[in-house]
Design a protein around this motif. Structure first.
Motif, PDB file in Angstrom:
ATOM      1  N   TRP A  90       0.863  -1.190   0.127  1.00 54.45           N
ATOM      2  CA  TRP A  90       0.185  -0.284   0.081  1.00 54.45           C
ATOM      3  C   TRP A  90       0.672   1.489   0.062  1.00 54.45           C
ATOM      4  O   TRP A  90       1.324   1.422   0.789  1.00 54.45           O
ATOM      5  CB  TRP A  90      -1.324  -0.171   1.722  1.00 54.45           C
ATOM      6  CG  TRP A  90      -2.202  -0.522   0.775  1.00 54.45           C
ATOM      7  CD1 TRP A  90      -2.325  -1.965   1.088  1.00 54.45           C
ATOM      8  CD2 TRP A  90      -3.241   0.003   0.714  1.00 54.45           C
ATOM      9  NE1 TRP A  90      -4.154  -2.490   0.821  1.00 54.45           N
ATOM     10  CE2 TRP A  90      -4.528  -1.959   0.597  1.00 54.45           C
ATOM     11  CE3 TRP A  90      -3.529   0.368  -0.309  1.00 54.45           C
ATOM     12  CZ2 TRP A  90      -5.882  -1.422   0.073  1.00 54.45           C
ATOM     13  CZ3 TRP A  90      -5.095   1.040  -0.549  1.00 54.45           C
ATOM     14  CH2 TRP A  90      -6.263  -0.262  -0.436  1.00 54.45           C
ATOM     15  N   TYR A  91       1.023   1.824  -1.123  1.00 51.60           N
ATOM     16  CA  TYR A  91       1.019   3.704  -0.815  1.00 51.60           C
ATOM     17  C   TYR A  91       0.647   4.530  -0.743  1.00 51.60           C
ATOM     18  O   TYR A  91      -0.654   4.865  -1.713  1.00 51.60           O
ATOM     19  CB  TYR A  91       2.007   3.142  -2.479  1.00 51.60           C
ATOM     20  CG  TYR A  91       3.296   1.908  -3.086  1.00 51.60           C
ATOM     21  CD1 TYR A  91       4.146   2.116  -2.909  1.00 51.60           C
ATOM     22  CD2 TYR A  91       2.754   1.767  -3.513  1.00 51.60           C
ATOM     23  CE1 TYR A  91       5.062   1.131  -3.546  1.00 51.60           C
ATOM     24  CE2 TYR A  91       3.787   0.246  -3.532  1.00 51.60           C
ATOM     25  CZ  TYR A  91       5.011   0.269  -3.772  1.00 51.60           C
ATOM     26  OH  TYR A  91       5.760  -0.635  -3.923  1.00 51.60           O
ATOM     27  N   ASP A  92       1.235   5.322  -0.524  1.00 51.55           N
ATOM     28  CA  ASP A  92       0.472   6.479   0.149  1.00 51.55           C
ATOM     29  C   ASP A  92       1.005   7.745  -0.907  1.00 51.55           C
ATOM     30  O   ASP A  92       2.189   7.809  -0.162  1.00 51.55           O
ATOM     31  CB  ASP A  92       0.728   7.010   1.454  1.00 51.55           C
ATOM     32  CG  ASP A  92      -0.876   7.752   2.268  1.00 51.55           C
ATOM     33  OD1 ASP A  92      -1.402   8.722   1.379  1.00 51.55           O
ATOM     34  OD2 ASP A  92      -1.059   7.940   3.224  1.00 51.55           O
ATOM     35  N   GLY A  93      -0.054   8.708  -0.924  1.00 53.38           N
ATOM     36  CA  GLY A  93       0.887  10.173  -1.960  1.00 53.38           C
ATOM     37  C   GLY A  93      -0.066  10.847  -2.345  1.00 53.38           C
ATOM     38  O   GLY A  93      -0.877  10.852  -1.890  1.00 53.38           O
ATOM     39  N   GLU A  94      -0.248  11.281  -3.127  1.00 52.92           N
ATOM     40  CA  GLU A  94      -0.517  13.079  -3.607  1.00 52.92           C
ATOM     41  C   GLU A  94      -0.604  12.712  -4.954  1.00 52.92           C
ATOM     42  O   GLU A  94       0.502  13.098  -5.616  1.00 52.92           O
ATOM     43  CB  GLU A  94      -0.349  13.913  -3.158  1.00 52.92           C
ATOM     44  CG  GLU A  94      -1.491  15.546  -3.050  1.00 52.92           C
ATOM     45  CD  GLU A  94      -2.288  14.969  -2.033  1.00 52.92           C
ATOM     46  OE1 GLU A  94      -2.813  16.639  -2.226  1.00 52.92           O
ATOM     47  OE2 GLU A  94      -2.033  15.108  -1.174  1.00 52.92           O
ATOM     48  N   ILE A  95      -1.541  12.941  -5.799  1.00 54.12           N
ATOM     49  CA  ILE A  95      -1.629  13.258  -7.557  1.00 54.12           C
ATOM     50  C   ILE A  95      -1.993  14.588  -7.642  1.00 54.12           C
ATOM     51  O   ILE A  95      -2.899  15.124  -7.053  1.00 54.12           O
ATOM     52  CB  ILE A  95      -2.768  12.610  -7.907  1.00 54.12           C
ATOM     53  CG1 ILE A  95      -4.261  12.928  -7.536  1.00 54.12           C
ATOM     54  CG2 ILE A  95      -2.645  11.419  -7.877  1.00 54.12           C
ATOM     55  CD1 ILE A  95      -5.693  12.288  -8.771  1.00 54.12           C
TER      56      ILE A  95
END
Length: 933
Positions: free
Chosen positions: A356-361
């Motif tokens: 599971w990767y967490d980020g922002e587009i």
């Protein structure tokens, strides 16, 4: 008389001093040596070798060591006559080298090879036959510009039967006395017999050194090709391994990053035992809720314990990868894989490990800045701009649950995984955004970013809003529900303004004002079309809450992102600007976002960090602030007018020592007068720890002083671009600050009398991972010797933590930039000269096994912990002034604490006697180093 003795004679008045002017017979059958213990302004050892009819001489501040790992600074000084080898006595006051001298050791020496060639090249190898000194040694000249008046050399013991680990034997401590009356020795050893290496001895030291060498080799090595046959470039590989974790470089390349394209728990990497603490093997959950940040106001926290990143102006996005299948999920568990098909395809191509990767587009505008409006338009096909994905965390990776792993280690593994994967211009790592949070927020606002995100370096990953992730925004900005719109005016088409609202705790949509600016033709058309489809005759707001009659109501389903300057007293936004529509959150969840104060954020973690004592009513153990019913008076030190009321005095501020808040206040009453000598007229920053050590920390340069008697605002004209700085005007200020949970007090390098001209330089010696305490002592001694060589008086103090501080008082009116630049030049010279000892670049990855000398403490606005201030670390260590001759016996940077300070109070500030009068201008030192500013 040899010509080289002219310098020696020119420095002395032989009608006053009993030192010999010349003379002495060369050794008959062998060259002689002598080591004289010299109590001059500071204790050191003068090491002299007979050569060419004189005694070639070096001043060794720490004295020789039989440990082959110890590289002792040896400052090359003028030649002395051979007759000086018999000198023992006291050099009178006001004479060069004034102080007591004894003959600590004497004997003969045998050069290995041509000693003249070795002397010229800066590498003299030899054997010593003395009463105390035996075996093979080497003098090595440090690399420099070659024009130093006093060249820095190193005295090193070579490996032989006499070598001994420092933990086992110290020749200067165990053999401190004169040998003047002893005959010249033969070649027999007089050193105590060697003992078997213990757990703390050479065997362990050798093992540690081997591990360090292995880590260095790992850092420099290019990673092996992946099973798919792909290989990262050499530069990328170095970056991957150097940033992988704060432990060893191996973790970067041997953990969850070396997977096959499909990855999974069965891969070699997933089974690797070198993962950081907290990692546990686990299946990938089907759903996942991300951690959310808390909006805060007030000063940013202490950067030492926080990571800062850009606050991206986009949509939060999670990615789930399992067996090559990539799904893109919003923070509210909506599957947007189809909406983001090009991004999904790109991530699949990269071959990242399962997780599971967490980020922002985001979508960047023409200036490279995230633009929320352009991102919104990119979803409906009206904008062809590329969507970029910035990843900042990986709570699951390569078959492991990393939620209990420290943030910095999770990020390191994530960065390593991205570098090992196929390179992508669309999927990027969210790098740290500097380490000066106040400056970062200002910079972010100036270049048009939304703000800064701060995260505690050691924080775990939690699926909720957390005070360990904080938002520092540029101005105010949040989401609003659109409840209606007005008609356009003039040449404008579509809608005039949007009627905004937020839900209260009872589920009622409360009117929050209108926004009519921030639209362009494209966004205006899009918003108008969406609103027309939601037209209704019924107002979603309470009756008569929206002034005027010509409104168009809509079903409250659309969300607008709006920036604004402030809230009015009536609950409406002032100076609003439309940023775009959001579709990643439910409208019913939009409430007025109120920034928590520093205190409120800290209080939210207080129950865990500093539990209330048993017996308190349940309502007082909920984490809310208890009323000030348990006040306890403290009699302030000095001549204070009244006692101080301390609230929650029983609260444990440090679990390790058990020190309570009341005891901390009493500590500051005890050392208050000592501290005031270091605080007078200086701007300060306060580190508050409402939840004690281990809880949230808050670094404040500006504060409301009305509730802190003795803490005052300084003249705003000193720093007109910022709010007034703080100063502690009296011991009462120390106590009232402690009552407000201030633990640490930091000071700047200038006073109010001449704030634009610093009056000191500070060098903060900070050990990297794997650096042992004796190495820290040696590093400080090297720094001391080099500053002495530059003619700069310097004073020592513990940091109260892991390191040491070297402080140089200065005068002469140099500005901040000049002082900071010169301090940087000093550090760079030491790091270049001794690259195996000192690190010039900050960051844990750059200083493994090295000592980092932080010169950034010398910039305007930067601070260093004040002498006698406590530190918010387990044990509550304190920063204590030291004499240089105390360094050898120092056990650690936090040897003295709030609990044991009574063992040091008898010395007080005496080790720094003469500090004020010692200040010198930097001109001569700058000239000597060739620094022009």
């Amino acid at each position: 008389m040899p010509d080289s003795l002219k310098v020696y004679k020119s420095k002395r008045d032989f009608s006053i001093t009993s030192e010999p002017a010349e003379g002495g017979r060369p050794g008959k059958d062998a060259l002689t040596f002598v080591i004289q213990k010299h109590w001059a302004s500071r204790l050191h050892y003068d090491f002299r070798l007979e050569l060419d009819g004189v005694m070639k001489s070096w001043a060794v501040p720490k004295g020789p060591s039989y440990d082959t790992h110890d590289k002792r600074m040896a400052v090359h000084v003028e030649d002395h006559p051979i007759s000086y080898s018999d000198f023992e006595g006291t050099i009178p006051e006001k004479q060069y080298g004034a102080g007591k001298v004894i003959i600590w050791d004497k004997g003969t020496w045998e050069p290995e090879g041509d000693p003249h060639a070795g002397y010229r090249s800066g590498n003299i190898k030899f054997q010593l036959h003395g009463h105390k000194m035996h075996g093979r040694w080497v003098l090595v000249r440090m690399k420099g510009r070659g024009d130093e008046k006093q060249e820095p050399w190193l005295l090193i013991k070579e490996k032989d039967d006499y070598a001994r680990p420092a933990e086992e034997f110290s020749v200067i401590d165990e053999m401190p006395d004169s040998v003047k009356n002893l005959p010249m020795p033969g070649g027999s050893a007089r050193v105590p017999a060697k003992t078997r290496a213990t757990k703390n001895g050479r065997a362990v030291k050798a093992k540690a050194d081997a591990a360090a060498e292995e880590a260095v080799e790992e850092i420099d090595a290019e990673p092996a090709a992946k099973s798919s046959g792909k290989r990262a470039t050499k530069t990328a590989a170095k970056t991957a391994t150097k940033t992988a974790t704060k432990t060893t470089a191996k973790t970067a390349t041997k953990t969850a990053t070396k997977t096959t394209k499909k990855g999974g728990a069965g891969s070699e990497a997933a089974r690797d035992a070198s993962l950081p603490a907290g990692a546990v093997e686990a299946k990938l959950p089907k759903e996942f809720t991300p951690e959310l940040a808390t909006l805060v106001d007030g000063a940013p926290p202490d950067p030492e314990n926080w990571v800062f990143e850009v606050k991206f102006d986009g949509y939060r996005m999670l990615t789930r990868i399992e067996n090559g299948e990539v799904r893109l999920i919003t923070r509210n568990n909506n599957d947007w894989t189809d909406k983001l098909a090009p991004l999904q395809k790109e991530i699949a191509r990269m071959g990242l490990p399962d997780g599971w990767y967490d980020g922002e587009i985001v979508v960047h505008d023409a200036n490279g800045r995230p633009n929320f409006g352009m991102l919104q338009l990119a979803f409906d096909g009206s904008n062809k701009a590329d969507i970029l994905y910035f990843l900042f965390d990986a709570p699951y990776l390569g078959g492991y649950d990393l939620r209990e792993v420290d943030l910095v280690d999770r990020r390191a593994l994530l960065e390593g995984a991205l570098i090992q994967a196929q390179a992508s211009s669309k999927v990027r790592f969210s790098s740290e955004f500097g380490n000066d949070p106040e400056g970062l927020v200002v910079a972010a606002c100036k270049i048009g970013l939304e703000g800064v995100i701060g995260k505690r370096r050691d924080s775990k990953y939690v699926s909720r809003r957390s005070p360990e992730w904080i938002k520092l925004k540029c101005g105010q900005r949040q989401e609003f529900v659109i409840g209606g719109y007005t008609d356009p005016k003039g040449s404008r088409t579509g809608v005039g303004s949007l009627l905004l609202g937020t839900y209260d705790k009872d589920g009622v949509l409360r009117y929050a004002g209108n926004v009519g600016s921030g639209f362009n033709a494209e966004s205006l058309r899009d918003v108008t079309a969406r609103l027309k489809a939601l037209d209704t005759d019924k107002s979603p707001f309470p009756p008569r809450s929206v002034a005027g009659r010509k409104h168009h109501w809509v079903k409250p389903e659309l969300i607008a992102e709006v920036s604004f300057s402030e809230w009015t007293s009536a609950g409406a936004v002032r100076h609003p600007v439309f940023q775009g529509l959001r579709s990643d959150k439910p409208a019913e969840g939009i409430t007025r976002e109120v920034a928590k104060s520093i205190d409120e954020v800290a209080a939210s973690v207080a129950p865990e960090a500093a539990p209330e004592p048993a017996g308190k009513p349940a309502r007082e153990r909920t984490g809310k602030r208890a009323s000030a019913v348990d006040q306890e008076p403290v009699a302030p030190a000095g001549k204070l007018p009244a006692t101080l009321k301390v609230t929650h005095g029983e609260r444990v501020m440090d679990a390790k020592s058990g020190v309570t808040k009341l005891e901390l206040v009493r500590y500051y009453a005890l050392v208050g007068e000592l501290m005031m000598e270091h605080l007078k007229d200086r701007p300060v920053s306060l580190v508050r720890a409402p939840a004690g050590v281990g809880g949230e920390l808050f670094f404040q340069k500006h504060a409301d002083t009305r509730k802190m008697p003795g803490v005052e605002n300084m003249d705003p004209a000193l720093d007109p671009d910022h709010p007034p700085m703080l100063t502690i005007a009296s011991v009462e200020g120390l106590l009232s600050a402690a009552q407000f949970n201030v633990v640490e007090i930091h000071t700047q390098n200038a006073t109010a009398r001449a704030y634009d001209k610093p009056d000191r330089m500070v060098f903060d010696l900070d050990p990297g991972e794997g650096v042992e305490w004796h190495t820290m002592q040696e590093a400080a001694q090297l720094m001391h010797a080099f500053l002495d060589e530059l003619g700069l008086p310097n004073f020592l103090k513990t940091s109260g933590g892991k390191g040491l501080h070297v402080v140089v008082p200065i005068k002469g009116g140099k500005d901040w930039d000049t002082v900071k630049g010169f301090s940087q030049a000093i550090v760079k010279h030491l790091a270049t000269t001794l690259p195996d000892r000192f690190a010039f670049k900050s960051g844990a990855k750059n200083r493994v096994g090295k000592v980092f000398i932080d010169y950034l403490r010398n910039g305007q606005g930067a601070t260093t912990v004040c002498a006698w201030a406590a530190r918010t670390r387990p044990g509550l260590g304190i920063s204590v002034p030291l004499a240089w001759d105390e360094l050898a016996g120092l056990k650690s940077g936090d040897q003295w604490t709030v609990a044991n300070v009574h063992t040091r109070l008898d010395r007080g500030n005496e080790p720094w006697a003469g500090y004020a009068k010692a200040a010198k201008t930097l001109t001569a030192a700058m000239k000597q180093m060739g620094y022009k500013g």
